[in-house]
Design a protein around this motif. Structure first.
Motif, PDB file in Angstrom:
ATOM      1  N   ALA A  31       0.829  -1.206   0.000  1.00  0.00           N
ATOM      2  CA  ALA A  31       0.000   0.000   0.000  1.00  0.00           C
ATOM      3  C   ALA A  31       0.863   1.255   0.000  1.00  0.00           C
ATOM      4  O   ALA A  31       0.535   2.256  -0.664  1.00  0.00           O
ATOM      5  CB  ALA A  31      -0.936  -0.003   1.206  1.00  0.00           C
ATOM      6  N   GLY A  32       1.983   1.210   0.743  1.00  0.00           N
ATOM      7  CA  GLY A  32       2.887   2.353   0.759  1.00  0.00           C
ATOM      8  C   GLY A  32       3.457   2.636  -0.617  1.00  0.00           C
ATOM      9  O   GLY A  32       3.560   3.798  -1.039  1.00  0.00           O
ATOM     10  N   TYR A  33       3.808   1.581  -1.355  1.00  0.00           N
ATOM     11  CA  TYR A  33       4.322   1.781  -2.703  1.00  0.00           C
ATOM     12  C   TYR A  33       3.224   2.216  -3.670  1.00  0.00           C
ATOM     13  O   TYR A  33       3.481   2.992  -4.599  1.00  0.00           O
ATOM     14  CB  TYR A  33       5.062   0.541  -3.195  1.00  0.00           C
ATOM     15  CG  TYR A  33       6.519   0.589  -2.806  1.00  0.00           C
ATOM     16  CD1 TYR A  33       7.381   1.484  -3.419  1.00  0.00           C
ATOM     17  CD2 TYR A  33       7.015  -0.213  -1.794  1.00  0.00           C
ATOM     18  CE1 TYR A  33       8.708   1.580  -3.039  1.00  0.00           C
ATOM     19  CE2 TYR A  33       8.342  -0.140  -1.409  1.00  0.00           C
ATOM     20  CZ  TYR A  33       9.186   0.763  -2.047  1.00  0.00           C
ATOM     21  OH  TYR A  33      10.500   0.861  -1.661  1.00  0.00           O
ATOM     22  N   ASP A  34       2.021   1.728  -3.457  1.00  0.00           N
ATOM     23  CA  ASP A  34       0.906   2.232  -4.274  1.00  0.00           C
ATOM     24  C   ASP A  34       0.817   3.751  -4.158  1.00  0.00           C
ATOM     25  O   ASP A  34       0.658   4.470  -5.162  1.00  0.00           O
ATOM     26  CB  ASP A  34      -0.416   1.612  -3.816  1.00  0.00           C
ATOM     27  CG  ASP A  34      -0.564   0.151  -4.198  1.00  0.00           C
ATOM     28  OD1 ASP A  34       0.200  -0.308  -5.082  1.00  0.00           O
ATOM     29  OD2 ASP A  34      -1.430  -0.528  -3.617  1.00  0.00           O
ATOM     30  N   LEU A  36       3.231   5.849  -3.134  1.00  0.00           N
ATOM     31  CA  LEU A  36       4.430   6.498  -3.666  1.00  0.00           C
ATOM     32  C   LEU A  36       4.395   6.525  -5.191  1.00  0.00           C
ATOM     33  O   LEU A  36       4.694   7.556  -5.811  1.00  0.00           O
ATOM     34  CB  LEU A  36       5.679   5.770  -3.176  1.00  0.00           C
ATOM     35  CG  LEU A  36       7.024   6.353  -3.629  1.00  0.00           C
ATOM     36  CD1 LEU A  36       7.195   7.785  -3.138  1.00  0.00           C
ATOM     37  CD2 LEU A  36       8.175   5.471  -3.149  1.00  0.00           C
ATOM     38  N   PHE A  37       4.028   5.413  -5.807  1.00  0.00           N
ATOM     39  CA  PHE A  37       3.935   5.377  -7.268  1.00  0.00           C
ATOM     40  C   PHE A  37       2.912   6.402  -7.769  1.00  0.00           C
ATOM     41  O   PHE A  37       3.156   7.111  -8.750  1.00  0.00           O
ATOM     42  CB  PHE A  37       3.557   3.984  -7.750  1.00  0.00           C
ATOM     43  CG  PHE A  37       4.616   2.930  -7.538  1.00  0.00           C
ATOM     44  CD1 PHE A  37       5.961   3.257  -7.470  1.00  0.00           C
ATOM     45  CD2 PHE A  37       4.266   1.587  -7.410  1.00  0.00           C
ATOM     46  CE1 PHE A  37       6.949   2.291  -7.274  1.00  0.00           C
ATOM     47  CE2 PHE A  37       5.228   0.611  -7.225  1.00  0.00           C
ATOM     48  CZ  PHE A  37       6.570   0.952  -7.151  1.00  0.00           C
ATOM     49  N   ALA A  38       1.771   6.472  -7.097  1.00  0.00           N
ATOM     50  CA  ALA A  38       0.745   7.432  -7.506  1.00  0.00           C
ATOM     51  C   ALA A  38       1.256   8.868  -7.387  1.00  0.00           C
ATOM     52  O   ALA A  38       0.969   9.718  -8.237  1.00  0.00           O
ATOM     53  CB  ALA A  38      -0.523   7.251  -6.676  1.00  0.00           C
ATOM     54  N   ALA A  39       2.029   9.132  -6.331  1.00  0.00           N
ATOM     55  CA  ALA A  39       2.559  10.484  -6.127  1.00  0.00           C
ATOM     56  C   ALA A  39       3.537  10.886  -7.226  1.00  0.00           C
ATOM     57  O   ALA A  39       3.726  12.077  -7.492  1.00  0.00           O
ATOM     58  CB  ALA A  39       3.235  10.582  -4.760  1.00  0.00           C
ATOM     59  N   THR A  40       4.172   9.902  -7.872  1.00  0.00           N
ATOM     60  CA  THR A  40       5.104  10.202  -8.962  1.00  0.00           C
ATOM     61  C   THR A  40       4.407  10.253 -10.315  1.00  0.00           C
ATOM     62  O   THR A  40       5.059  10.487 -11.336  1.00  0.00           O
ATOM     63  CB  THR A  40       6.226   9.151  -9.031  1.00  0.00           C
ATOM     64  OG1 THR A  40       5.677   7.881  -9.382  1.00  0.00           O
ATOM     65  CG2 THR A  40       6.963   9.063  -7.708  1.00  0.00           C
ATOM     66  N   GLY A  41       3.109  10.001 -10.340  1.00  0.00           N
ATOM     67  CA  GLY A  41       2.358  10.084 -11.580  1.00  0.00           C
ATOM     68  C   GLY A  41       2.182   8.766 -12.308  1.00  0.00           C
ATOM     69  O   GLY A  41       1.639   8.748 -13.423  1.00  0.00           O
ATOM     70  N   LEU A  92      10.588   1.252 -11.670  1.00  0.00           N
ATOM     71  CA  LEU A  92       9.352   2.023 -11.845  1.00  0.00           C
ATOM     72  C   LEU A  92       9.565   3.496 -11.531  1.00  0.00           C
ATOM     73  O   LEU A  92       9.049   4.371 -12.238  1.00  0.00           O
ATOM     74  CB  LEU A  92       8.230   1.445 -10.974  1.00  0.00           C
ATOM     75  CG  LEU A  92       7.349   0.395 -11.667  1.00  0.00           C
ATOM     76  CD1 LEU A  92       8.119  -0.896 -11.892  1.00  0.00           C
ATOM     77  CD2 LEU A  92       6.088   0.123 -10.864  1.00  0.00           C
ATOM     78  N   LEU A  93      10.317   3.784 -10.485  1.00  0.00           N
ATOM     79  CA  LEU A  93      10.573   5.181 -10.152  1.00  0.00           C
ATOM     80  C   LEU A  93      11.436   5.851 -11.225  1.00  0.00           C
ATOM     81  O   LEU A  93      11.268   7.032 -11.520  1.00  0.00           O
ATOM     82  CB  LEU A  93      11.232   5.279  -8.777  1.00  0.00           C
ATOM     83  CG  LEU A  93      10.330   4.860  -7.604  1.00  0.00           C
ATOM     84  CD1 LEU A  93      11.113   4.833  -6.305  1.00  0.00           C
ATOM     85  CD2 LEU A  93       9.117   5.779  -7.476  1.00  0.00           C
ATOM     86  N   ALA A  94      12.344   5.067 -11.839  1.00  0.00           N
ATOM     87  CA  ALA A  94      13.111   5.613 -12.963  1.00  0.00           C
ATOM     88  C   ALA A  94      12.199   5.909 -14.145  1.00  0.00           C
ATOM     89  O   ALA A  94      12.334   6.941 -14.815  1.00  0.00           O
ATOM     90  CB  ALA A  94      14.209   4.631 -13.366  1.00  0.00           C
ATOM     91  N   ALA A  95      11.253   5.006 -14.412  1.00  0.00           N
ATOM     92  CA  ALA A  95      10.315   5.222 -15.520  1.00  0.00           C
ATOM     93  C   ALA A  95       9.468   6.463 -15.290  1.00  0.00           C
ATOM     94  O   ALA A  95       9.090   7.160 -16.240  1.00  0.00           O
ATOM     95  CB  ALA A  95       9.423   3.995 -15.683  1.00  0.00           C
ATOM     96  N   LEU A 316       4.671  13.364   1.000  1.00  0.00           N
ATOM     97  CA  LEU A 316       4.985  12.022   0.534  1.00  0.00           C
ATOM     98  C   LEU A 316       5.972  12.101  -0.633  1.00  0.00           C
ATOM     99  O   LEU A 316       5.769  12.849  -1.579  1.00  0.00           O
ATOM    100  CB  LEU A 316       3.713  11.307   0.082  1.00  0.00           C
ATOM    101  CG  LEU A 316       3.893   9.907  -0.528  1.00  0.00           C
ATOM    102  CD1 LEU A 316       4.430   8.943   0.505  1.00  0.00           C
ATOM    103  CD2 LEU A 316       2.577   9.402  -1.104  1.00  0.00           C
ATOM    104  N   GLY A 317       7.040  11.324  -0.536  1.00  0.00           N
ATOM    105  CA  GLY A 317       8.047  11.307  -1.585  1.00  0.00           C
ATOM    106  C   GLY A 317       9.215  12.226  -1.342  1.00  0.00           C
ATOM    107  O   GLY A 317      10.204  12.173  -2.074  1.00  0.00           O
ATOM    108  N   SER A 318       9.142  13.073  -0.297  1.00  0.00           N
ATOM    109  CA  SER A 318      10.250  13.994  -0.016  1.00  0.00           C
ATOM    110  C   SER A 318      10.760  13.863   1.412  1.00  0.00           C
ATOM    111  O   SER A 318      11.668  14.598   1.807  1.00  0.00           O
ATOM    112  CB  SER A 318       9.820  15.440  -0.274  1.00  0.00           C
ATOM    113  OG  SER A 318       8.771  15.821   0.603  1.00  0.00           O
ATOM    114  N   GLY A 319      10.197  12.949   2.186  1.00  0.00           N
ATOM    115  CA  GLY A 319      10.611  12.770   3.575  1.00  0.00           C
ATOM    116  C   GLY A 319      11.676  11.701   3.701  1.00  0.00           C
ATOM    117  O   GLY A 319      11.406  10.563   4.090  1.00  0.00           O
TER     118      GLY A 319
END
Length: 356
Positions: A31-34, A36-41, A92-95, A316-319
């Protein structure tokens, strides 16, 4: 600190034990990665496609590891693509082109007795602080221990041959995140198969990658710092102390690296650690990885936050937070782990794990 002993010899057995042992925490990690992924678009359909592409690449390179993740998904009651996607979270984060403050800081070198030692911080998002554990695999081809996240095959660790892996994320223009072997799967294959640094290098060079990372490999007598990306793999020149953060140092690969943004502190962290290892404050008499980890206690007031502390209200994503500190002593086949940053000692105590 959560620890799991995975005693199975076959992929299905290991996956079943891991599913049982991580049942309380894997859903929250996913769920945490869901989030984080959503926050990156990243949209769900793209996550699914990239996860399946990573599965196909892994199945072609290491079918047993792909099967282990498939079995983990089945035993955990989640779709296979979802387990493969989180295992390929670096890709995925690189993509997504996700911006990064940086991440881990690593230092390794030869102690006065002539043995290699290494230490690193593991910096990651504070929202995922509950999503990691130390896993022990006593019946792998080469028994090993690894600090990794739930759902990921491996990360930092050491095996029964005394081969250790330290790990730093990198970013390159060649990173597509699509259709390559996940870097965390490469770390796992090195840990469960390689008998020395040279064997680890061969495994790394054999993997078709879709994202970049630095692998610092060390055994009792040899150290190699390798920058790996879809554009190639480069071994850095030997140094008294190898220092790595989150930017390319090889000139050829650096030419194609993504620019270091204002949000990154990779260069200051590297400068601080280089200065510490170059002078009397570098403690050249450090005989163990735990002593070497003292160098990682630097904070912003010291020039850079090697030991990283996030603001509680960071979006989220910057902490960024140092979730764990790790030391490797290959001669003793020992990994030492401290929950949180190195400045947490002595209130926090090192836990020691021996492979084999």
């Amino acid at each position: 600190m959560r620890t799991l002993r995975i005693a199975g010899a076959e992929p299905e057995q290991r996956a079943a034990e891991l599913a049982t042992g991580s049942a309380r925490w894997l859903p929250d990690a996913l769920a945490g990665y869901d989030q984080l992924f959503a926050a990156t678009g990243l949209r769900p359909e793209r996550i699914r496609r990239l996860g399946l592409a990573a599965r196909d690449a892994l199945a072609g390179w290491a079918p047993d590891l792909s099967a282990e993740l498939d079995c983990l998904a089945g035993a955990s009651g989640v779709p296979e693509w979802r387990i493969h996607a989180v295992n390929a979270r670096t890709e995925l984060l690189a993509a997504a082109g996700a911006a990064s403050r940086g991440e881990c800081s690593t230092v390794a070198g030869e102690n006065p007795a002539g043995a290699m030692i290494g230490a690193q911080t593991w910096d990651w998002h504070q929202e995922l602080a509950g999503g990691w554990a130390v896993l022990e695999y006593p019946r792998a081809s080469r028994p090993f221990v690894t600090l990794t996240e739930f759902g990921l095959l491996g990360k930092i660790g050491i095996n029964s041959a005394g081969l250790g892996v330290l790990f730093n994320i990198l970013s390159h223009r060649a990173d597509t995140g699509d259709g390559g072997v996940p870097v965390h799967a490469v770390a796992r294959r090195i840990l469960d198969s390689a008998g020395d640094v040279e064997a680890g290098i061969a495994i790394l060079r054999s993997a078709p990658l879709a994202a970049s990372s630095c692998f610092t490999l060390l055994d009792a007598t040899r150290l190699a710092c390798l920058e790996a990306s879809p554009a190639g793999v480069a071994e850095l020149p030997p140094a008294r102390w190898s220092v790595h953060t989150n930017h390319f140092q090889d000139p050829g690969l650096a030419a194609g690296a993504l620019p270091i943004g204002d949000e990154s502190d990779s260069l200051p962290r590297h400068a601080v650690l280089t200065a510490l290892t170059a002078g009397p404050a570098g403690d050249p008499d450090a005989r163990s990885a735990e002593e070497l980890a003292d160098l990682l206690c630097a904070h912003e007031a010291d020039g850079a936050g090697v030991c990283c502390h996030a603001a509680a209200d960071a979006p989220l994503g910057s902490g960024w937070q140092t979730l764990a500190t790790v030391g490797l002593d290959p001669a003793d086949r020992r990994m030492s782990v401290l929950a949180g940053g190195p400045c947490g000692r002595p209130e926090q105590r090192w836990r020691q794990f021996r492979a084999g």
